[in-house]
Scaffold this motif. Structure first.
Motif, PDB file in Angstrom:
ATOM      1  N   ALA A   1     109.624 -32.305  29.016  1.00  4.42           N
ATOM      2  CA  ALA A   1     110.348 -32.879  30.152  1.00  4.42           C
ATOM      3  C   ALA A   1     109.510 -33.939  30.857  1.00  4.42           C
ATOM      4  O   ALA A   1     110.024 -34.989  31.267  1.00  4.42           O
ATOM      5  CB  ALA A   1     110.742 -31.777  31.133  1.00  4.42           C
ATOM      6  N   ALA A   2     108.211 -33.682  30.984  1.00  4.76           N
ATOM      7  CA  ALA A   2     107.317 -34.648  31.624  1.00  4.76           C
ATOM      8  C   ALA A   2     107.223 -35.928  30.802  1.00  4.76           C
ATOM      9  O   ALA A   2     107.200 -37.037  31.356  1.00  4.76           O
ATOM     10  CB  ALA A   2     105.927 -34.034  31.803  1.00  4.76           C
ATOM     11  N   ALA A   3     107.187 -35.783  29.478  1.00  5.39           N
ATOM     12  CA  ALA A   3     107.139 -36.951  28.589  1.00  5.39           C
ATOM     13  C   ALA A   3     108.416 -37.770  28.713  1.00  5.39           C
ATOM     14  O   ALA A   3     108.371 -39.009  28.767  1.00  5.39           O
ATOM     15  CB  ALA A   3     106.939 -36.502  27.146  1.00  5.39           C
ATOM     16  N   ASP A   4     109.560 -37.102  28.781  1.00  5.83           N
ATOM     17  CA  ASP A   4     110.834 -37.801  28.939  1.00  5.83           C
ATOM     18  C   ASP A   4     110.865 -38.579  30.250  1.00  5.83           C
ATOM     19  O   ASP A   4     111.399 -39.695  30.311  1.00  5.83           O
ATOM     20  CB  ASP A   4     112.001 -36.802  28.905  1.00  5.83           C
ATOM     21  CG  ASP A   4     112.203 -36.182  27.534  1.00  5.83           C
ATOM     22  OD1 ASP A   4     111.689 -36.747  26.542  1.00  5.83           O
ATOM     23  OD2 ASP A   4     112.862 -35.121  27.455  1.00  5.83           O
ATOM     24  N   GLU A   5     110.292 -37.987  31.287  1.00  7.12           N
ATOM     25  CA  GLU A   5     110.269 -38.647  32.600  1.00  7.12           C
ATOM     26  C   GLU A   5     109.381 -39.889  32.562  1.00  7.12           C
ATOM     27  O   GLU A   5     109.714 -40.920  33.157  1.00  7.12           O
ATOM     28  CB  GLU A   5     109.759 -37.665  33.659  1.00  7.12           C
ATOM     29  CG  GLU A   5     109.794 -38.197  35.086  1.00  7.12           C
ATOM     30  CD  GLU A   5     111.193 -38.458  35.613  1.00  7.12           C
ATOM     31  OE1 GLU A   5     111.306 -39.143  36.648  1.00  7.12           O
ATOM     32  OE2 GLU A   5     112.175 -37.999  34.998  1.00  7.12           O
ATOM     33  N   VAL A   6     108.265 -39.808  31.859  1.00 10.22           N
ATOM     34  CA  VAL A   6     107.386 -40.976  31.722  1.00 10.22           C
ATOM     35  C   VAL A   6     108.150 -42.132  31.077  1.00 10.22           C
ATOM     36  O   VAL A   6     108.112 -43.268  31.548  1.00 10.22           O
ATOM     37  CB  VAL A   6     106.131 -40.629  30.880  1.00 10.22           C
ATOM     38  CG1 VAL A   6     105.384 -41.899  30.469  1.00 10.22           C
ATOM     39  CG2 VAL A   6     105.199 -39.719  31.676  1.00 10.22           C
ATOM     40  N   THR A   7     108.849 -41.839  29.981  1.00  8.97           N
ATOM     41  CA  THR A   7     109.617 -42.872  29.287  1.00  8.97           C
ATOM     42  C   THR A   7     110.684 -43.472  30.195  1.00  8.97           C
ATOM     43  O   THR A   7     110.854 -44.699  30.253  1.00  8.97           O
ATOM     44  CB  THR A   7     110.288 -42.288  28.026  1.00  8.97           C
ATOM     45  OG1 THR A   7     109.270 -41.865  27.110  1.00  8.97           O
ATOM     46  CG2 THR A   7     111.176 -43.317  27.342  1.00  8.97           C
ATOM     47  N   SER A   8     111.398 -42.623  30.921  1.00 11.35           N
ATOM     48  CA  SER A   8     112.441 -43.092  31.832  1.00 11.35           C
ATOM     49  C   SER A   8     111.872 -44.006  32.907  1.00 11.35           C
ATOM     50  O   SER A   8     112.448 -45.063  33.224  1.00 11.35           O
ATOM     51  CB  SER A   8     113.130 -41.884  32.483  1.00 11.35           C
ATOM     52  OG  SER A   8     114.050 -42.299  33.473  1.00 11.35           O
ATOM     53  N   ARG A   9     110.724 -43.644  33.454  1.00 12.68           N
ATOM     54  CA  ARG A   9     110.108 -44.439  34.522  1.00 12.68           C
ATOM     55  C   ARG A   9     109.627 -45.798  33.996  1.00 12.68           C
ATOM     56  O   ARG A   9     109.754 -46.807  34.674  1.00 12.68           O
ATOM     57  CB  ARG A   9     108.948 -43.662  35.149  1.00 12.68           C
ATOM     58  CG  ARG A   9     109.355 -42.376  35.888  1.00 12.68           C
ATOM     59  CD  ARG A   9     109.940 -42.668  37.248  1.00 12.68           C
ATOM     60  NE  ARG A   9     110.379 -41.467  37.937  1.00 12.68           N
ATOM     61  CZ  ARG A   9     109.614 -40.698  38.709  1.00 12.68           C
ATOM     62  NH1 ARG A   9     108.322 -40.985  38.859  1.00 12.68           N
ATOM     63  NH2 ARG A   9     110.109 -39.650  39.327  1.00 12.68           N
ATOM     64  N   ILE A  10     109.064 -45.804  32.788  1.00 12.80           N
ATOM     65  CA  ILE A  10     108.612 -47.076  32.208  1.00 12.80           C
ATOM     66  C   ILE A  10     109.812 -47.979  31.929  1.00 12.80           C
ATOM     67  O   ILE A  10     109.766 -49.190  32.183  1.00 12.80           O
ATOM     68  CB  ILE A  10     107.800 -46.849  30.915  1.00 12.80           C
ATOM     69  CG1 ILE A  10     106.544 -46.036  31.196  1.00 12.80           C
ATOM     70  CG2 ILE A  10     107.400 -48.201  30.297  1.00 12.80           C
ATOM     71  CD1 ILE A  10     105.775 -45.619  29.948  1.00 12.80           C
ATOM     72  N   ASP A  11     110.886 -47.401  31.422  1.00 12.10           N
ATOM     73  CA  ASP A  11     112.108 -48.178  31.177  1.00 12.10           C
ATOM     74  C   ASP A  11     112.597 -48.847  32.461  1.00 12.10           C
ATOM     75  O   ASP A  11     113.043 -49.999  32.447  1.00 12.10           O
ATOM     76  CB  ASP A  11     113.211 -47.276  30.620  1.00 12.10           C
ATOM     77  CG  ASP A  11     112.957 -46.828  29.187  1.00 12.10           C
ATOM     78  OD1 ASP A  11     112.080 -47.430  28.523  1.00 12.10           O
ATOM     79  OD2 ASP A  11     113.634 -45.882  28.736  1.00 12.10           O
ATOM     80  N   LYS A  12     112.514 -48.126  33.565  1.00 12.25           N
ATOM     81  CA  LYS A  12     112.973 -48.666  34.852  1.00 12.25           C
ATOM     82  C   LYS A  12     112.063 -49.797  35.333  1.00 12.25           C
ATOM     83  O   LYS A  12     112.532 -50.757  35.954  1.00 12.25           O
ATOM     84  CB  LYS A  12     113.043 -47.552  35.894  1.00 12.25           C
ATOM     85  CG  LYS A  12     114.198 -46.593  35.654  1.00 12.25           C
ATOM     86  CD  LYS A  12     114.234 -45.476  36.691  1.00 12.25           C
ATOM     87  CE  LYS A  12     115.415 -44.546  36.431  1.00 12.25           C
ATOM     88  NZ  LYS A  12     115.479 -43.419  37.388  1.00 12.25           N
ATOM     89  N   VAL A  13     110.772 -49.675  35.051  1.00 14.23           N
ATOM     90  CA  VAL A  13     109.844 -50.764  35.386  1.00 14.23           C
ATOM     91  C   VAL A  13     110.231 -52.016  34.607  1.00 14.23           C
ATOM     92  O   VAL A  13     110.308 -53.125  35.162  1.00 14.23           O
ATOM     93  CB  VAL A  13     108.383 -50.368  35.056  1.00 14.23           C
ATOM     94  CG1 VAL A  13     107.459 -51.589  35.141  1.00 14.23           C
ATOM     95  CG2 VAL A  13     107.895 -49.286  36.008  1.00 14.23           C
ATOM     96  N   GLU A  14     110.497 -51.856  33.320  1.00 18.98           N
ATOM     97  CA  GLU A  14     110.855 -53.004  32.479  1.00 18.98           C
ATOM     98  C   GLU A  14     112.161 -53.644  32.942  1.00 18.98           C
ATOM     99  O   GLU A  14     112.300 -54.873  32.919  1.00 18.98           O
ATOM    100  CB  GLU A  14     110.957 -52.569  31.018  1.00 18.98           C
ATOM    101  CG  GLU A  14     109.605 -52.217  30.405  1.00 18.98           C
ATOM    102  CD  GLU A  14     109.697 -51.954  28.913  1.00 18.98           C
ATOM    103  OE1 GLU A  14     110.729 -51.414  28.471  1.00 18.98           O
ATOM    104  OE2 GLU A  14     108.744 -52.286  28.197  1.00 18.98           O
TER     105      GLU A  14
END
Length: 215
Positions: A90-103
């Motif tokens: 779940a933490a890994a999924d959140e990291v990916t989601s947050r990076i996507d939002k930065v992009e």
């Protein structure tokens, strides 16, 4: 059927893009610009990486406790390790989601910035703004590369954890625990490497945030 699926995906993409544009427009009306949103999202991405570091470390500790099992409730030890693995996923999924939002906000910010530069009539101001845009883009590119490098280290670790959890689920006994001990050293090394890579990304995030806040 494939045609309808493609059209549905395209429609969803356009709708999402429209929602984002509407969101940025609404936020700008209350004085919260894309630059501010970008700083906040980089901060959020950094915090998600810090949380992932802690979660992967916790998962490693619970697996270590399981492998060192010596009497007591073996199923309870397994369930704790399994819960920590799921939390790491779940933490890994959140990291990916947050990076996507930065992009996403970065793309919107840089596009707006470039368009607005063309509206500046004075050459010296236009040149200075272009230089600042290019400088920010370079810093941003370095930041995202660092974030994605750290992110890329998580799936192999999660796969190894999942393999171990499934194997133990089917063979929950001391012999099964002994069978996966040989893989544990590799998992320790991989998680240590992940944490180091995330530390680099977190440092890049701090530098980027500072540069954006300085203007």
């Amino acid at each position: 059927m494939k045609k309808w699926i493609s059209l549905a995906l395209l429609s969803s993409s356009l709708l999402l893009s429209g929602c984002q544009s509407a969101y940025y427009g609404a936020m700008e009306k209350v004085g919260y610009h894309k630059r501010d949103i970008m700083v906040d999202r980089v901060q959020n991405a950094k915090e998600s990486q810090e949380e992932a570091q802690e979660q992967f470390s916790s998962a490693l500790e619970e697996m270590q406790a399981l492998l060192a099992f010596d009497g007591g409730d073996l199923e309870d030890a397994y369930n704790k390790a399994k819960d920590e693995y799921e939390s790491a996923q779940a933490a890994a999924d959140e990291v990916t989601s947050r990076i996507d939002k930065v992009e996403d906000v970065a793309d919107a910010l840089f596009e707006e910035w470039q368009d607005e530069i063309t509206e500046i009539s004075k050459a010296s101001l236009r040149r200075n703004s272009t230089n600042k845009l290019n400088e920010t883009k370079r810093a941003y590119s370095s930041l995202v590369r660092s974030m994605r490098r750290a992110e890329a280290k998580m799936p192999p670790i999660l796969t190894a954890m999942k393999d171990n959890m499934l194997y133990l689920k089917h063979n929950l006994n001391a012999q099964a625990i002994g069978a996966i001990k040989g893989e544990f050293a590799s998992l320790q090394t991989d998680i240590s490497s992940l944490i180091n890579e995330m530390n680099k990304s977190i440092e890049e995030s701090n530098k980027f945030i500072a540069s954006m806040e300085q203007g």
